[in-house]
Scaffold this active site. Structure first.
Site, PDB file in Angstrom:
ATOM      1  N   GLU A 140       0.818  -1.214   0.000  1.00 13.45           N
ATOM      2  CA  GLU A 140       0.000   0.000   0.000  1.00 13.45           C
ATOM      3  C   GLU A 140       0.854   1.267   0.000  1.00 13.45           C
ATOM      4  OE1 GLU A 140      -2.490  -3.159   2.176  1.00 13.45           O
ATOM      5  OE2 GLU A 140      -0.370  -2.602   1.984  1.00 13.45           O
TER       6      GLU A 140
ATOM      7  N   HIS B 219      17.866   7.228 -10.415  1.00 13.63           N
ATOM      8  CA  HIS B 219      16.863   7.091  -9.371  1.00 13.63           C
ATOM      9  C   HIS B 219      16.122   8.397  -9.110  1.00 13.63           C
ATOM     10  CE1 HIS B 219      19.392   3.555  -8.716  1.00 13.63           C
ATOM     11  NE2 HIS B 219      18.309   3.008  -8.230  1.00 13.63           N
TER      12      HIS B 219
ATOM     13  N   CYS C 260      26.500  -0.815  -8.336  1.00 11.20           N
ATOM     14  CA  CYS C 260      25.733   0.406  -8.085  1.00 11.20           C
ATOM     15  C   CYS C 260      25.577   0.706  -6.603  1.00 11.20           C
ATOM     16  CB  CYS C 260      24.346   0.317  -8.735  1.00 11.20           C
ATOM     17  SG  CYS C 260      23.326  -1.057  -8.177  1.00 11.20           S
TER      18      CYS C 260
ATOM     19  N   CYS D 192      22.705   3.405 -13.583  1.00 14.84           N
ATOM     20  CA  CYS D 192      22.107   2.085 -13.379  1.00 14.84           C
ATOM     21  C   CYS D 192      21.097   1.843 -14.499  1.00 14.84           C
ATOM     22  CB  CYS D 192      21.450   2.033 -11.996  1.00 14.84           C
ATOM     23  SG  CYS D 192      21.240   0.354 -11.338  1.00 14.84           S
TER      24      CYS D 192
ATOM     25  N   GLY E  90      21.509  -1.593 -19.051  1.00 14.52           N
ATOM     26  CA  GLY E  90      20.794  -2.808 -19.434  1.00 14.52           C
ATOM     27  C   GLY E  90      19.318  -2.613 -19.675  1.00 14.52           C
ATOM     28  N   SER E  91      18.586  -2.302 -18.628  1.00 17.98           N
ATOM     29  CA  SER E  91      17.135  -2.235 -18.764  1.00 17.98           C
ATOM     30  C   SER E  91      16.690  -0.886 -19.319  1.00 17.98           C
ATOM     31  CB  SER E  91      16.463  -2.477 -17.412  1.00 17.98           C
ATOM     32  OG  SER E  91      16.849  -1.494 -16.473  1.00 17.98           O
TER      33      SER E  91
ATOM     34  N   ASP F  14      26.512  -8.542 -14.228  1.00 17.82           N
ATOM     35  CA  ASP F  14      26.366  -7.502 -13.204  1.00 17.82           C
ATOM     36  C   ASP F  14      26.695  -8.030 -11.817  1.00 17.82           C
ATOM     37  OD1 ASP F  14      25.549  -5.655 -15.050  1.00 17.82           O
ATOM     38  OD2 ASP F  14      23.413  -5.985 -14.735  1.00 17.82           O
TER      39      ASP F  14
END
Length: 759
Positions: free
Chosen positions: A27, A699, A648, A731, A437-438, A604
């Site tokens: 939540e 981030h 990271c 990252c 990567g992502s 990684d």
């Protein structure tokens, strides 16, 4: 049946150091992200938080826990909360005059964590050797600690109004200052610990306010004492607790330590100080009990004995715990049974899992079950009665031994860990651009993955959607002008869980969420048996991506240390042996990728620094098996294949030797928030391999300007030969949106072009 060895002994109580904050259905994540988007108000966010806190108090009471903690809730992390509480906020985040308005308070709070245009966020790093993150306070001689917030007091009162007498929990002043860093404007050699006396004045004011509000005990967490730095600060420790203990108006004080032994010297200081109780982690290593013996027990100081593991998911061996607690009763006049640390690090409730194999399930305990273990142990020792309880199985009861895996490992020779030294893998040009990567995981992708898992989306339809997303990602990278591409990882839910689902020896959960930072939650898999790879895991997707471009595409794998660090790992064999098993499975995948024509392979090791033991004396042995497992995974390739790794959000300077020993051709690291500190350290050592310092923080939702990234790259070039430098984000980009991602990458490519033009 568990018997009480001290039936007529003193009363024994039970407690926990903390409890998960995220809620049974995450939540908190949903409420926070809704607030960030502007879909809900501050009042609505605060209402969700209040409900979650009351739910935790009720759960603990229902489990039978005697002493309930409060102020363990946070919207982001407890260190950030402490910085805000005592006005230890950098000037770039100074609030305007209307800061008393709740929306404005939350804006600044989340800006500290996530950044905002013109104000980069605080540095983020790992909380000791866990996968939890905290925001690093920035302090300077001009910093003036003062109590300006009321969060601990407000949450104590809120609990009292709901019918719960609680024990407020605070980050201890020594831990706070030793975790902080000197701001950029601080003089050379100045350290945050120089603010200790001023900070103690603020803590004294807070303790007085809590006492006046009716708090009878306050917990001050000092996990820094489990580190070499903390052990060396015994003089400061004595100052802190003689000062706070001598206050005339204060609650009783519990100084809680965890993540390892604190040593006899620190324990003796606490025993001789005016504090009423000391909490010790008796799970992480065996030295805590030895420390107690060395100081001849605690006498009148109450011992809060952490005998239930707060960081792993195996059930407690209750007969052994009762025997240990019985021994401890001879070393203290008062005893409280507790977890080894906060339960923040484990999932909430095993009852939410319906698909785990019965043999494995019977060995597990999540936060809810651990609170019941703590309460039961307290009752068994205090009531003098025998208690019926299904005995805790050893984790290895659910594991299996794979003779083939063990035979392969036994047959390995030294050459399995060595790569050719005459390698021709290198950067394509100075400041070769790439990503980690992502790429962003869209809502459509997440819905499709969920539908496929439920059997509602046919496999071929799902794969078609993934191929379309890979096409999009490859085309975007080519258009932006990146040099080495990635396939974007649309098929992956999590960088560890994805592989755990395909490896033998792992189990995954449906609802085993654990907070990593802020609203970021992960589901650590459970590594319970010997590990092997039944079939290729990534080759299909990487080779498809490579077929869509003439530029090189990186294969993407998660390394063995990270596979352990971000899982709940079996405890019936050494970690190093388990890591070798994972390394061997990854070696097979690396070989298959190379045979398929992939010439850049990234393995990684985001958690290499994270698992580093907190004390120097244990680090060489750790780095030996950690490096060996990585080299086992990567040393079977030809000299023309480039091996990358990524790390990271950690303090890397302590493991520079380990980074070099990995023998990777390119290492990408977080560097934006830490101002290229590692690059400077590598430059001083004459580092000759490829290094990719992160040039912007993923981030944070803010998009860095070309000039900001250019400045970072020029700083990096001043320390390391540009021929060895790569340009990349900090990252992976999974948590970001496409709009901000595309603009940030365009800025990065342009910044690299500008710097490259001047070389």
């Amino acid at each position: 049946m568990v018997s009480n060895p001290a039936a007529s002994g003193p009363s024994v109580r039970s407690t926990v150091h903390g409890y998960p904050r995220i809620g049974p259905a995450r939540e908190l994540k949903r409420a926070s992200e809704s607030y960030w988007k502007g879909d809900t108000t501050a009042a609505e966010l605060d209402a969700v938080a209040a409900d979650l806190r009351r739910g935790v108090y009720a759960r603990l009471r229902e489990a039978g826990v005697d002493d309930i903690p409060s102020n363990t809730f946070s919207y982001y992390d407890q260190v950030l909360d402490t910085a805000v509480l005592f006005d230890l906020v950098p000037a770039r985040f100074t609030s305007p005059a209307q800061a008393e308005e709740r929306d404005e308070q939350l804006r600044r709070y989340f800006a500290l964590a996530r950044g905002e245009q013109g104000a980069p966020p605080l540095e983020m790093t790992k909380w000791f050797d866990t996968n939890y993150h905290y925001l690093v306070p920035e302090l300077s001689p001009s910093t003036r600690p003062r109590l300006v917030g009321d969060k601990p007091l407000a949450e104590f009162r809120e609990a009292a109004e709901a019918g719960f007498q609680t024990r407020p929990v605070l980050v201890g002043p020594l831990t706070f200052l030793l975790l902080a860093k000197a701001a950029e404007d601080a003089p050379e050699g100045w350290e945050p610990i120089e603010l200790l006396d001023q900070l103690l004045d603020a803590y004294a004011k807070l303790l007085g306010d809590l006492s006046a509000a009716g708090a009878t005990e306050v917990q001050l967490d000092e996990p820094i004492l489990a580190t070499d730095e903390g052990r060396a600060a015994v003089d400061h420790l004595e100052r802190v607790y003689r000062r706070l203990g001598s206050l005339t108006e204060r609650p009783s004080l519990l100084v809680s330590t965890y993540f390892g032994s604190i040593g006899a010297a620190a324990l003796r200081v606490l025993k001789d100080s005016p504090v009423e109780a000391v909490g010790l982690d008796l799970v992480t290593d065996s030295e805590g009990a030895s420390d107690l013996t060395a100081v001849s027990g605690l006498g009148s100081t109450r011992l809060v004995a952490g005998v239930v593991d707060g960081r792993n998911v195996w059930r407690t061996d209750l007969p052994a715990a009762v025997a240990e607690l019985g021994t401890l009763l001879a070393l203290t006049d008062e005893l409280t049974v507790s977890t080894s640390c906060s339960l923040l690090h484990v999932p909430i409730d095993l009852d939410a899992e319906t698909s785990l194999a019965p043999g494995l399930r019977s060995t597990l305990a999540f936060a809810e079950q651990k609170t019941r273990e703590v309460a039961l142990l307290g009752r068994v020792l205090s009531e003098g009665a025998d208690a019926d309880y299904q005995g805790a199985s050893e984790p290895q009861d659910a594991s299996f031994t794979d003779a083939r895996v063990r035979a392969r490992l036994d047959a390995l020779g030294p050459d399995a860990y060595e790569r050719p030294q005459d390698r021709d893998a290198a950067a394509l040009r100075p400041l070769t651009t790439t990503t980690i990567g992502s790429f962003p995981q869209t809502a459509e992708l997440r819905r499709a993955r969920a539908a496929h898992r439920r059997g509602e989306l046919p496999t071929e339809d799902y794969k078609a959607l993934l191929r379309a997303e890979i096409d999009r990602v490859i085309a975007l990278q080519e258009e932006i002008g990146l040099d080495v591409l990635v396939h974007g990882e649309p098929e992956r839910n999590d960088m560890v869980q994805y592989f755990a689902e395909q490896l033998e020896g792992y189990a995954t959960t449906e609802n085993g969420w654990v907070q990593s930072y802020g609203s970021r939650c992960v589901r650590p898999p459970i590594l319970f048996g010997d590990v092997s790879r039944p079939e290729p895991m990534t080759v299909e997707w990487i080779t498809y991506a490579q077929s869509r471009t003439d530029k090189p595409v990186k294969g993407m794998l998660t390394g063995p240390v990270t596979m352990l660090a971000w899982s709940f790992v079996r405890i019936d064999q050494p970690l190093g042996e388990t890591a070798r098993q994972v390394g061997l499975a990854l070696r097979d995948e690396v070989s298959d990728l190379e045979r398929a024509g992939i010439r850049h392979i990234q393995v990684d090791e985001a958690a290499l620094r994270e698992l580093l033991p907190l004390r120097e004396e244990h680090r060489a042995a750790y780095l030996k098996w950690a490096v060996d497992s990585f080299r086992l995974a990567t040393s079977g390739v030809a000299s023309s294949t480039t091996i990358h790794t990524h790390m990271c959000y950690s303090e890397f300077n302590q493991i520079v030797d380990g980074i070099e020993a990995l023998d990777a051709d390119v290492t990408s690291v977080e560097a934006a928030r830490s101002r290229m500190e590692l690059v400077e350290a590598l430059g001083e050592r004459g580092y000759k391999r490829g290094i990719g310092p992160g040039v912007y923080d993923i981030h944070s939702p803010r998009v860095p300007s070309v000039e900001e990234i250019e400045a970072s790259l020029r700083l990096a070039v001043s320390h390391v030969d540009a021929a060895n430098l790569w340009a990349n984000p900090d990252c992976g980009l999974k948590t970001r949106g496409y709009t901000e991602t595309e603009q940030a990458l365009r800025n990065m490519v342009e910044a690299a072009r500008r710097v490259r033009a001047d070389l």
